[in-house]
Design an enzyme around this catalytic site. Structure first.
Site, PDB file in Angstrom:
ATOM      1  N   TYR A 129      50.256  39.827  26.840  1.00 18.67           N
ATOM      2  CA  TYR A 129      51.723  39.773  26.809  1.00 18.67           C
ATOM      3  C   TYR A 129      52.232  38.420  26.320  1.00 18.67           C
ATOM      4  CZ  TYR A 129      51.693  44.103  29.572  1.00 18.67           C
ATOM      5  OH  TYR A 129      51.498  45.386  30.006  1.00 18.67           O
ATOM      6  N   LYS A 179      37.351  44.829  31.060  1.00 16.51           N
ATOM      7  CA  LYS A 179      36.714  45.694  30.054  1.00 16.51           C
ATOM      8  C   LYS A 179      35.634  44.862  29.373  1.00 16.51           C
ATOM      9  CE  LYS A 179      37.619  49.334  28.402  1.00 16.51           C
ATOM     10  NZ  LYS A 179      36.874  50.619  28.620  1.00 16.51           N
ATOM     11  N   ASP A 212      38.978  51.436  32.989  1.00 22.32           N
ATOM     12  CA  ASP A 212      39.162  52.898  32.896  1.00 22.32           C
ATOM     13  C   ASP A 212      38.577  53.586  34.128  1.00 22.32           C
ATOM     14  OD1 ASP A 212      36.825  51.852  31.869  1.00 22.32           O
ATOM     15  OD2 ASP A 212      36.560  53.382  30.317  1.00 22.32           O
ATOM     16  N   ASP A 236      49.270  45.729  35.178  1.00 21.62           N
ATOM     17  CA  ASP A 236      50.541  46.414  34.957  1.00 21.62           C
ATOM     18  C   ASP A 236      50.337  47.932  35.078  1.00 21.62           C
ATOM     19  OD1 ASP A 236      53.133  46.839  34.247  1.00 21.62           O
ATOM     20  OD2 ASP A 236      52.982  46.102  32.204  1.00 21.62           O
ATOM     21  N   ASP A 240      51.152  50.730  38.605  1.00 21.12           N
ATOM     22  CA  ASP A 240      52.021  51.912  38.546  1.00 21.12           C
ATOM     23  C   ASP A 240      51.244  53.152  38.953  1.00 21.12           C
ATOM     24  OD1 ASP A 240      54.106  50.334  37.636  1.00 21.12           O
ATOM     25  OD2 ASP A 240      54.758  51.809  36.146  1.00 21.12           O
TER      26      ASP A 240
END
Ligand code: NAD
Length: 353
Positions: A129, A179, A212, A236, A240
């Site tokens: 970001y 990852k 994942d 992020d 959620d």
């Protein structure tokens, strides 16, 4: 809908000050759309100075189409991500603890979420970001967009330490998420967290998961987690996803910190995980509980008053136990209250606590 939910948290903090010896000074700063419509900026210089001077900022959700009209310079310096950077708030703490009274509001089965009590620690001011270069190149042949995922050892270590410390104050388990199978930043992330674990936190049970897999594990068996630490982008998304364990985005508070414990510094920023919900804004139907629970995090981490934090949490539990629901957490066909009424119900429960 920031102002609608903030009004509920504001009445609770004022009540605690007047009725339960909460010894704090409160000031209000206008931020976002309404201020922009009046002044062409999203926050005043004086407002920024008030934030700089605060121990804790309780922040209502922002967002909406108006942001495209904010001059780029102004936006670059005062948007929420810029404020987090300004205050050095690199650690985002997102507790996920479903209330048993709300199990039926979750999209997951009761036996999957029963007893879940986890915290996601998300790195907040680095990664993709913020990384440079970024931008969209427009050429006659077409466009090319670039974002850059970048982390330094120090950025990983400082958020890692916050997560290890939290794990130490809880059940002593930390799961680091990356990852590392396909990303260089992921390899460095794993290396640094592994090193921290061995050298500074040998008492903490450290595991690693690929992002994942973690997304899948959060809905398969969330009870396996105590503390999760991960980067800005994965945090992020995973937070959620984890919100659904609690039944609604409207239930999930968060804290953005520059450290933890005695070194917390100031200001820290407390806000609901959700955004400004443009689809329901202005209708007085949003759930203010994530906002109110963000206040309780501020009382715990920045005001160092666990007594007042527990009072607020107990009042929220009591409201839910009494069957009071906003629309997002009510079963189809069952009566629900509006935003303001939910704030009043929490106040009513507080007076009984
Ligand atoms: P959102 O979180 O605002 O809404 C997602 C869905 O959840 C919507 O259907 C909304 O109605 C519902 N919802 C969210 N909070 C709720 C609540 N308290 N009660 C009941 N329902 C609730 O996400 P979005 O729609 O992706 O983003 C909307 C705007 O918010 C965007 O401009 C985005 O940039 C901004 N945003 C701001 C923050 C922040 O202030 N920290 C965080 C995320 C998104």
């Amino acid at each position: 809908m920031g102002p609608e939910i903030m009004a509920q948290a504001a009445k609770i903090v004022r009540w605690l000050k007047s009725n339960r010896d909460l010894n704090i000074d409160i000031s209000e700063v206008e931020y976002g759309e309404s201020y922009f419509r009046k002044e062409g900026k999203i926050i005043s210089e004086g407002g920024l100075a008030q934030c700089d001077a605060a121990d804790a900022i309780l922040f209502g959700s922002i967002g909406g189409d108006y942001v495209t009209q904010v001059p780029p310079d102004e936006w670059g310096q005062t948007r929420l991500t810029a404020l987090r950077k300004r205050f050095g708030l690199f650690a985002n703490i997102r507790p996920v603890r479903p209330f048993p009274e709300l199990y039926e509001a979750s999209s997951l089965k009761r036996e999957v979420i029963d007893g879940v009590d986890l915290i996601i620690v998300r790195e907040l001011i680095g990664g993709v970001y913020f990384g440079k270069p970024r931008g969209i190149e427009r050429t006659p042949q077409g466009c090319r967009a670039v974002d850059t995922q970048v982390y330094t050892s120090e950025e990983i270590r400082r958020v890692g330490r916050v997560a290890f410390e939290l794990a130490r104050s809880r059940r002593g388990k930390l799961c680091s998420v990356d990852k590392s199978n396909v990303m260089e930043t992921g390899k460095l992330w794993r290396e640094e967290i592994e090193h921290l674990g061995k050298t500074e936190y040998p008492d903490i049970e450290l595991t690693h998961q690929l992002a994942d897999n973690c997304a899948m594990q959060l809905v398969r068996r969330p009870g396996q987690f105590d503390v999760i630490v991960t980067d800005n982008l994965f945090g992020d998304i995973l937070a959620d996803c984890a919100a659904m364990i609690t039944g609604s985005l409207g239930m999930l508070p968060s804290a953005a910190l520059a450290d933890i414990g005695e070194n917390i510094g100031r200001p820290a920023l407390y806000e609901p995980v959700h955004g400004s919900a443009p689809d329901i804004a202005g209708k007085n139907i949003a759930n203010p509980l994530a906002m109110i629970l963000s206040l309780s995090l501020a009382l715990r981490y920045s005001i160092f008053s666990p007594r007042h934090a527990e009072l607020v949490e107990r009042a929220v539990r009591d409201v839910l136990a009494r069957g009071v629901r906003t629309k997002d957490i009510s079963k189809d066909g069952v009566d629900f209250v509006d935003t303001e009424q939910m704030g009043d119900e929490v106040l009513a429960s507080l007076s009984g606590c």
